[in-house]
Write a protein that holds these residues in place. Structure first.
Motif, PDB file in Angstrom:
ATOM      1  N   PHE A  49      17.061  34.271  32.160  1.00 39.29           N
ATOM      2  CA  PHE A  49      17.855  35.195  32.960  1.00 39.29           C
ATOM      3  C   PHE A  49      17.811  36.609  32.398  1.00 39.29           C
ATOM      4  CE2 PHE A  49      20.229  31.235  34.096  1.00 39.29           C
ATOM      5  CZ  PHE A  49      19.984  31.297  35.457  1.00 39.29           C
ATOM      6  N   PRO A  50      17.650  37.616  33.273  1.00 38.82           N
ATOM      7  CA  PRO A  50      17.786  39.004  32.827  1.00 38.82           C
ATOM      8  C   PRO A  50      19.236  39.304  32.490  1.00 38.82           C
ATOM      9  CG  PRO A  50      17.571  38.925  35.209  1.00 38.82           C
ATOM     10  CD  PRO A  50      17.361  37.520  34.718  1.00 38.82           C
ATOM     11  N   GLU A  51      19.439  40.268  31.602  1.00 40.20           N
ATOM     12  CA  GLU A  51      20.799  40.647  31.222  1.00 40.20           C
ATOM     13  C   GLU A  51      21.476  41.374  32.383  1.00 40.20           C
ATOM     14  OE1 GLU A  51      23.523  40.163  28.017  1.00 40.20           O
ATOM     15  OE2 GLU A  51      21.576  39.341  28.519  1.00 40.20           O
ATOM     16  N   MET A  52      22.726  41.051  32.633  1.00 37.94           N
ATOM     17  CA  MET A  52      23.469  41.667  33.731  1.00 37.94           C
ATOM     18  C   MET A  52      24.326  42.805  33.177  1.00 37.94           C
ATOM     19  SD  MET A  52      24.469  38.326  35.982  1.00 37.94           S
ATOM     20  CE  MET A  52      24.984  37.396  34.550  1.00 37.94           C
ATOM     21  N   ASP A  53      23.695  43.945  32.978  1.00 44.46           N
ATOM     22  CA  ASP A  53      24.340  45.103  32.367  1.00 44.46           C
ATOM     23  C   ASP A  53      24.723  46.102  33.455  1.00 44.46           C
ATOM     24  OD1 ASP A  53      25.184  47.237  30.901  1.00 44.46           O
ATOM     25  OD2 ASP A  53      23.397  47.369  29.635  1.00 44.46           O
ATOM     26  N   GLU A  54      26.023  46.258  33.725  1.00 46.06           N
ATOM     27  CA  GLU A  54      26.476  47.159  34.779  1.00 46.06           C
ATOM     28  C   GLU A  54      26.357  48.630  34.387  1.00 46.06           C
ATOM     29  OE1 GLU A  54      30.318  46.164  36.211  1.00 46.06           O
ATOM     30  OE2 GLU A  54      29.830  44.053  36.582  1.00 46.06           O
ATOM     31  N   THR A  55      25.986  48.915  33.127  1.00 44.73           N
ATOM     32  CA  THR A  55      25.839  50.302  32.698  1.00 44.73           C
ATOM     33  C   THR A  55      24.430  50.835  32.938  1.00 44.73           C
ATOM     34  OG1 THR A  55      25.185  49.783  30.423  1.00 44.73           O
ATOM     35  CG2 THR A  55      27.548  49.868  30.904  1.00 44.73           C
ATOM     36  N   LEU A  84      27.610  35.163  40.551  1.00 45.96           N
ATOM     37  CA  LEU A  84      27.625  36.177  39.497  1.00 45.96           C
ATOM     38  C   LEU A  84      28.765  37.175  39.619  1.00 45.96           C
ATOM     39  CD1 LEU A  84      23.812  37.005  39.549  1.00 45.96           C
ATOM     40  CD2 LEU A  84      24.986  35.230  38.240  1.00 45.96           C
ATOM     41  N   LEU A  85      29.520  37.105  40.722  1.00 41.30           N
ATOM     42  CA  LEU A  85      30.547  38.118  40.980  1.00 41.30           C
ATOM     43  C   LEU A  85      31.909  37.452  41.226  1.00 41.30           C
ATOM     44  CD1 LEU A  85      28.370  40.368  43.320  1.00 41.30           C
ATOM     45  CD2 LEU A  85      28.982  40.822  40.942  1.00 41.30           C
ATOM     46  N   PRO A  86      32.424  36.745  40.240  1.00 44.00           N
ATOM     47  CA  PRO A  86      33.656  35.989  40.449  1.00 44.00           C
ATOM     48  C   PRO A  86      34.907  36.833  40.557  1.00 44.00           C
ATOM     49  CG  PRO A  86      33.005  35.864  38.164  1.00 44.00           C
ATOM     50  CD  PRO A  86      31.886  36.552  38.877  1.00 44.00           C
ATOM     51  N   TYR A  87      34.853  38.087  40.085  1.00 41.59           N
ATOM     52  CA  TYR A  87      36.048  38.926  40.068  1.00 41.59           C
ATOM     53  C   TYR A  87      35.982  40.091  41.045  1.00 41.59           C
ATOM     54  CZ  TYR A  87      36.574  36.378  35.648  1.00 41.59           C
ATOM     55  OH  TYR A  87      36.672  35.395  34.692  1.00 41.59           O
ATOM     56  N   HIS A 137      26.677  41.659  52.256  1.00 46.15           N
ATOM     57  CA  HIS A 137      26.122  42.997  52.069  1.00 46.15           C
ATOM     58  C   HIS A 137      25.886  43.221  50.577  1.00 46.15           C
ATOM     59  CE1 HIS A 137      26.898  44.236  56.254  1.00 46.15           C
ATOM     60  NE2 HIS A 137      27.919  43.403  56.150  1.00 46.15           N
ATOM     61  N   LEU A 138      24.700  43.711  50.224  1.00 49.27           N
ATOM     62  CA  LEU A 138      24.290  43.806  48.822  1.00 49.27           C
ATOM     63  C   LEU A 138      24.878  45.050  48.167  1.00 49.27           C
ATOM     64  CD1 LEU A 138      20.588  42.610  49.174  1.00 49.27           C
ATOM     65  CD2 LEU A 138      22.683  41.265  48.884  1.00 49.27           C
ATOM     66  N   ASN A 139      26.188  45.007  47.976  1.00 49.30           N
ATOM     67  CA  ASN A 139      26.937  46.178  47.533  1.00 49.30           C
ATOM     68  C   ASN A 139      27.394  46.060  46.080  1.00 49.30           C
ATOM     69  OD1 ASN A 139      28.162  48.695  47.824  1.00 49.30           O
ATOM     70  ND2 ASN A 139      30.099  47.830  48.540  1.00 49.30           N
ATOM     71  N   HIS A 140      26.457  45.709  45.189  1.00 52.37           N
ATOM     72  CA  HIS A 140      26.787  45.620  43.772  1.00 52.37           C
ATOM     73  C   HIS A 140      25.499  45.770  42.963  1.00 52.37           C
ATOM     74  CE1 HIS A 140      28.222  44.064  39.903  1.00 52.37           C
ATOM     75  NE2 HIS A 140      29.436  44.295  40.347  1.00 52.37           N
ATOM     76  N   PRO A 141      25.569  46.380  41.761  1.00 50.30           N
ATOM     77  CA  PRO A 141      24.353  46.508  40.939  1.00 50.30           C
ATOM     78  C   PRO A 141      23.659  45.181  40.654  1.00 50.30           C
ATOM     79  CG  PRO A 141      26.075  47.926  40.073  1.00 50.30           C
ATOM     80  CD  PRO A 141      26.706  47.114  41.176  1.00 50.30           C
ATOM     81  N   HIS A 142      24.435  44.092  40.496  1.00 51.34           N
ATOM     82  CA  HIS A 142      23.806  42.793  40.238  1.00 51.34           C
ATOM     83  C   HIS A 142      22.901  42.374  41.395  1.00 51.34           C
ATOM     84  CE1 HIS A 142      26.099  42.598  36.715  1.00 51.34           C
ATOM     85  NE2 HIS A 142      27.006  41.693  37.037  1.00 51.34           N
ATOM     86  N   CYS A 143      23.287  42.733  42.620  1.00 57.62           N
ATOM     87  CA  CYS A 143      22.475  42.362  43.783  1.00 57.62           C
ATOM     88  C   CYS A 143      21.071  42.933  43.641  1.00 57.62           C
ATOM     89  CB  CYS A 143      23.100  42.885  45.074  1.00 57.62           C
ATOM     90  SG  CYS A 143      24.789  42.340  45.393  1.00 57.62           S
ATOM     91  N   LYS A 163      19.584  44.457  40.599  1.00 54.29           N
ATOM     92  CA  LYS A 163      18.861  44.174  39.366  1.00 54.29           C
ATOM     93  C   LYS A 163      18.575  42.689  39.179  1.00 54.29           C
ATOM     94  CE  LYS A 163      18.861  44.731  34.384  1.00 54.29           C
ATOM     95  NZ  LYS A 163      19.625  45.024  33.157  1.00 54.29           N
ATOM     96  N   PHE A 164      19.587  41.870  39.413  1.00 58.27           N
ATOM     97  CA  PHE A 164      19.450  40.452  39.081  1.00 58.27           C
ATOM     98  C   PHE A 164      18.706  39.685  40.177  1.00 58.27           C
ATOM     99  CE2 PHE A 164      20.885  36.063  38.565  1.00 58.27           C
ATOM    100  CZ  PHE A 164      20.784  35.900  37.193  1.00 58.27           C
ATOM    101  N   CYS A 165      19.048  39.911  41.426  1.00 53.62           N
ATOM    102  CA  CYS A 165      18.526  39.067  42.500  1.00 53.62           C
ATOM    103  C   CYS A 165      17.313  39.655  43.203  1.00 53.62           C
ATOM    104  CB  CYS A 165      19.631  38.766  43.513  1.00 53.62           C
ATOM    105  SG  CYS A 165      20.933  37.718  42.837  1.00 53.62           S
ATOM    106  N   VAL A 166      17.458  40.858  43.789  1.00 50.21           N
ATOM    107  CA  VAL A 166      16.368  41.417  44.595  1.00 50.21           C
ATOM    108  C   VAL A 166      15.200  41.856  43.714  1.00 50.21           C
ATOM    109  CG1 VAL A 166      15.693  43.199  46.220  1.00 50.21           C
ATOM    110  CG2 VAL A 166      17.934  42.107  46.430  1.00 50.21           C
ATOM    111  N   LEU A 167      15.489  42.615  42.656  1.00 56.33           N
ATOM    112  CA  LEU A 167      14.426  43.120  41.797  1.00 56.33           C
ATOM    113  C   LEU A 167      14.071  42.139  40.674  1.00 56.33           C
ATOM    114  CD1 LEU A 167      15.600  46.834  41.519  1.00 56.33           C
ATOM    115  CD2 LEU A 167      13.897  45.869  43.073  1.00 56.33           C
TER     116      LEU A 167
END
Length: 317
Positions: free
Chosen positions: A226-232, A277-280, A298-304, A306-310
């Motif tokens: 898994f890639p790291e899920m870094d919101e920064t 990946l977005l429980p909160y 709707h893919l309205n989060h950075p995880h959408c 970095k983690f899933c699409v890309l």
């Protein structure tokens, strides 16, 4: 839950679920093939990892234990909605902290589903009651049950850097017990270490071969990195035009094929989320029923992005 989280650097992005910061139509994903339903068994865990996306720990009960009866209700809903589900997944926290874990797994296996349990294979799984229950499930449903063990790196030092000193040896001990019991195992690792994919997989292969674990390190479904899920980290927003640019189908994204059920502390009943990946994130809570969870995401989060699409990652087996 996110009070101490790092500030998102994607200024102006991911604010409107329908349009991106530059006014383009945001990409959305329809539930085209619901093949996996996940249950979060609760956020309590026997350890506290450095970079746990769900902030699991021995004290975090933001998501409380879901019960076997609640799981059965959603299994009924799968049949009522005629979802073509093949797999029921259990994640946490540490699923074997939940006293109903064996009963929940059996409820899914009895209905013919494949079952995937994510675990650190440490003390909660190794309690006598859990080992006895797992042995019975393996006896009755051999080939339908998989345990995916969190092994952040194939070397003890880096794994322990994330999960605490001595955790690697305890996890390997649990994997040896699973090996001796004939259980089907998979492994989840991380790509944060700066190694290329081939080097990582070869390292895991050497470890697996040394212990006779029977896990294919080169099969992405058996050894998931898994890639790291870094919101920064700065990431692009995904527009409807991106599907063609990236030559990617919305059907390949995880929310086209999966949903997750959680039970929040103090809630009267469980809720269904668009993403594991977005429980909160309130925007990704879809309601209490599977019928409500059939809406587009709707893919309205950075995880959408970095983690899933890309990143192309998926939690399913």
């Amino acid at each position: 839950m996110k009070d101490n989280a790092p500030q998102i650097v994607n200024i102006g992005k991911f604010q409107n679920k329908l349009v991106t910061a530059d006014g383009q139509t945001r990409a959305s994903v329809a539930l085209t093939n619901p093949e996996t339903l996940w249950f979060n068994t609760g956020t309590l865990c026997n350890i506290e990892c450095v970079n746990c996306y769900i902030e699991s720990s021995p004290t975090n009960d933001a998501l409380v234990y879901i019960s076997a009866d609640e799981v059965r209700d959603y299994l009924d809903q799968i049949e009522d909605r005629n979802w073509p589900v093949r797999e029921i997944g259990f994640t946490g926290g540490e699923p074997f902290m939940n006293p109903d874990m064996i009963e929940m797994a059996r409820a899914a296996l009895e209905r013919g589903y494949e079952v995937l349990i994510l675990t650190n294979a440490m003390r909660p799984m190794m309690r006598q009651k859990m080992r006895e229950g797992l042995t019975e499930l393996q006896r009755d449903y051999a080939g339908k049950l998989t345990l995916r063990v969190s092994l952040d790196h194939y070397r003890a030092g880096l794994h322990d850097k994330e999960r605490g000193k001595g955790s690697f040896d305890k996890t390997v001990e649990g994997m040896k017990w699973l090996r001796d019991g004939g259980f089907r195992m998979a492994v989840a690792g991380r790509t944060v270490w700066g190694e290329d994919d081939e080097k990582s997989r070869q390292g895991y292969a050497t470890l697996f071969n040394h212990h006779g674990f029977g896990i294919d390190a080169h099969d992405p479904a058996r050894t998931v990195l898994f890639p790291e899920m870094d919101e920064t980290v700065e990431v692009p927003e995904i527009t409807t035009a991106c599907w063609g640019i990236l030559n990617k189908s919305p059907a390949s994204v995880m929310c086209a094929s999966a949903r997750m059920v959680v039970k929040r502390k103090g809630a009267e009943k469980p809720a269904v989320l668009a993403c594991t990946l977005l429980p909160y994130e309130p925007e990704f809570e879809m309601g209490h029923t599977l019928a409500e969870a059939e809406a587009d995401v709707h893919l309205n989060h950075p995880h959408c992005a970095k983690f899933c699409v890309l990143g192309g990652a998926s939690c399913s087996g």
